[in-house]
Design a protein around this motif. Sequence first.
Motif, short mmCIF file in Angstrom:
data_model
loop_
_atom_site.label_atom_id
_atom_site.label_comp_id
_atom_site.label_asym_id
_atom_site.label_seq_id
_atom_site.Cartn_x
_atom_site.Cartn_y
_atom_site.Cartn_z
N LYS A 7 41.46 94.59 56.71
CA LYS A 7 41.09 93.38 55.97
C LYS A 7 42.20 93.07 54.97
O LYS A 7 42.52 93.90 54.12
N ILE A 8 42.77 91.89 55.07
CA ILE A 8 43.84 91.46 54.16
C ILE A 8 43.26 90.37 53.25
O ILE A 8 42.64 89.42 53.72
N ASP A 9 43.50 90.51 51.95
CA ASP A 9 42.91 89.63 50.95
C ASP A 9 44.00 89.29 49.94
O ASP A 9 44.69 90.20 49.47
N MET A 10 44.20 88.02 49.60
CA MET A 10 45.28 87.66 48.67
C MET A 10 45.04 86.27 48.10
O MET A 10 44.21 85.51 48.60
N GLY A 11 45.77 85.95 47.02
CA GLY A 11 45.64 84.63 46.39
C GLY A 11 46.94 84.21 45.75
O GLY A 11 47.74 85.03 45.31
N CYS A 12 47.13 82.88 45.69
CA CYS A 12 48.33 82.29 45.10
C CYS A 12 47.89 81.14 44.21
O CYS A 12 46.86 80.50 44.47
N HIS A 13 48.66 80.87 43.14
CA HIS A 13 48.33 79.69 42.33
C HIS A 13 49.60 78.94 41.94
O HIS A 13 50.67 79.52 41.80
N ILE A 14 49.43 77.64 41.78
CA ILE A 14 50.48 76.78 41.23
C ILE A 14 49.86 76.08 40.03
O ILE A 14 48.87 75.35 40.20
N ASP A 15 50.37 76.35 38.85
CA ASP A 15 49.84 75.74 37.62
C ASP A 15 48.34 76.03 37.46
O ASP A 15 47.58 75.21 36.96
N GLY A 16 47.92 77.23 37.93
CA GLY A 16 46.53 77.63 37.77
C GLY A 16 45.60 77.12 38.85
O GLY A 16 44.41 77.44 38.85
N PHE A 17 46.10 76.32 39.79
CA PHE A 17 45.27 75.83 40.90
C PHE A 17 45.39 76.83 42.04
O PHE A 17 46.47 77.01 42.61
N ILE A 18 44.27 77.47 42.36
CA ILE A 18 44.25 78.72 43.11
C ILE A 18 43.85 78.49 44.57
O ILE A 18 42.88 77.77 44.86
N ALA A 19 44.59 79.14 45.47
CA ALA A 19 44.19 79.19 46.89
C ALA A 19 44.10 80.65 47.28
O ALA A 19 45.04 81.42 47.10
N VAL A 20 42.94 81.06 47.80
CA VAL A 20 42.72 82.45 48.22
C VAL A 20 42.42 82.48 49.72
O VAL A 20 41.96 81.49 50.30
N VAL A 21 42.68 83.64 50.33
CA VAL A 21 42.41 83.79 51.75
C VAL A 21 42.16 85.26 52.05
O VAL A 21 42.71 86.14 51.38
N ALA A 22 41.29 85.53 53.02
CA ALA A 22 41.13 86.89 53.56
C ALA A 22 40.97 86.77 55.07
O ALA A 22 40.42 85.79 55.58
N HIS A 23 41.44 87.81 55.76
CA HIS A 23 41.51 87.78 57.22
C HIS A 23 41.33 89.20 57.75
O HIS A 23 41.70 90.16 57.07
N THR A 24 40.79 89.33 58.95
CA THR A 24 40.60 90.64 59.57
C THR A 24 41.41 90.73 60.85
O THR A 24 41.37 89.83 61.69
N HIS A 25 42.14 91.85 60.98
CA HIS A 25 43.05 92.05 62.11
C HIS A 25 42.89 93.49 62.60
O HIS A 25 42.85 94.43 61.79
N VAL A 26 42.78 93.66 63.90
CA VAL A 26 42.70 95.01 64.48
C VAL A 26 44.07 95.36 65.06
O VAL A 26 44.66 94.57 65.80
N ILE A 27 44.56 96.57 64.71
CA ILE A 27 45.90 96.98 65.18
C ILE A 27 45.77 97.49 66.62
O ILE A 27 45.50 98.66 66.88
N GLN A 28 45.91 96.56 67.55
CA GLN A 28 45.83 96.90 68.98
C GLN A 28 46.36 95.73 69.79
O GLN A 28 46.40 94.59 69.32
#
Length: 396
Positions: free
Chosen positions: A108-129
């Motif tokens: 599970k990968i989870d992360m967030g970015c902001h520009i001037d405090g305006f936030i975009a977040v995302v999480a995604h699930t990936h199986v290593i295969q």
Amino acid sequence: MSDDEREEKELDLTSPEVVTKYKSAAEIVNKSLQLVVSECKPKAKIVDICEKGDTYIREQTGNMYKNEEEENERGVAFPTCVSVNNTVCHFSPLASDETVLEEGDMVKIDMGCHIDGFIAVVAHTHVIQAGPVTGRAADVIAAANTAAEVALRLVRPGKKNKDVTEAIQKVAAAYDCKIVEGVLSHQLKQFVIDGNKVILSVSNSDTRVDDAEFDENEVYAIDIVTSTGEGKPKLLDEKHTTIYKRAVDKNYHLKMKASRFIFSEINQKFPILPFTARALEEKRARLGLVECVNHDLLQPYPVLHEKSGDLVAHIKFTVLLMPNGSDRITSHPLQELQPTKTIDDPEIKAWLALGTTKKKKKGGGKKKKAKKGDKAEESTEAEPMDATTNGDGAQE
């Protein structure tokens, strides 16, 4: 209109500049997620992957608004986390940690970015295969993804938060999975990652939130975590916690010198948004953070676990409730999935059939002639993920 009212009005989605900042942050976090997925290979060190995600966001945001007179704050809004198998969330280890990924891990990968405090977040699930994901692994990812697609269609002006809570639980049950308790979806505002309007993942006697109705021009982080287990995660070791957020309404005179040093550094570098202890001097951080947490100056984001052998999937996205419909600005394509379950429930199918854009009124303007190469208008209906659909079926 007072200056305060004007400022408040200018900082929501009625301002094109604000929409642009959200979408710019989303573009960066989507690309960072793509980079992190490509780094998820057997024997890769998790801390190195997390660092690559954060570094990419810092570099890309650092290149923006360079020529403007007013310096905009920008960067990581939520540190990159890579949580594996039955680990639910928030695993973003210190530099000294040697944990590596293995073939077959559900990441599970989870992360967030902001520009001037305006936030975009995302999480995604990936199986290593290589090849399609099958069996219960496919079920739990399909449950999270289909629940996310349903939530996207129900988080719209006039709908209530409790409608979403009930719907996502019904979707998870259709795949014989559970929605994980304690996960909250929040309204996002400038420099606010956990706004007052909240969607519960599971309603129970322990966790209550105020009833809320969604409104036009609001922004939400929709956070869906599913499990093949009970959905009641536990904190196994506080030492794994590395992500914190300054509790801005709390003050206390710290006794230890190390605590005062670290707290001063936090106030300077990370006054509002979550940060990782990796960004602090490690030895001092270990000592100082404990006292800061004990006196509620910092809010910890604990690393939670389901039981060993359980599989946990995570999908999170940012959605703008625009006047012309819902705009999902963060996502990543899933691997091909071959779940064991099929969605037959007519109510779930009806939710998935809802569009995410408002239909235009008939008449009142000439239809533009389609240029060669233009895309046909995209359908916003989603397909339930079942044994006949692969992982791209419900992705936008």
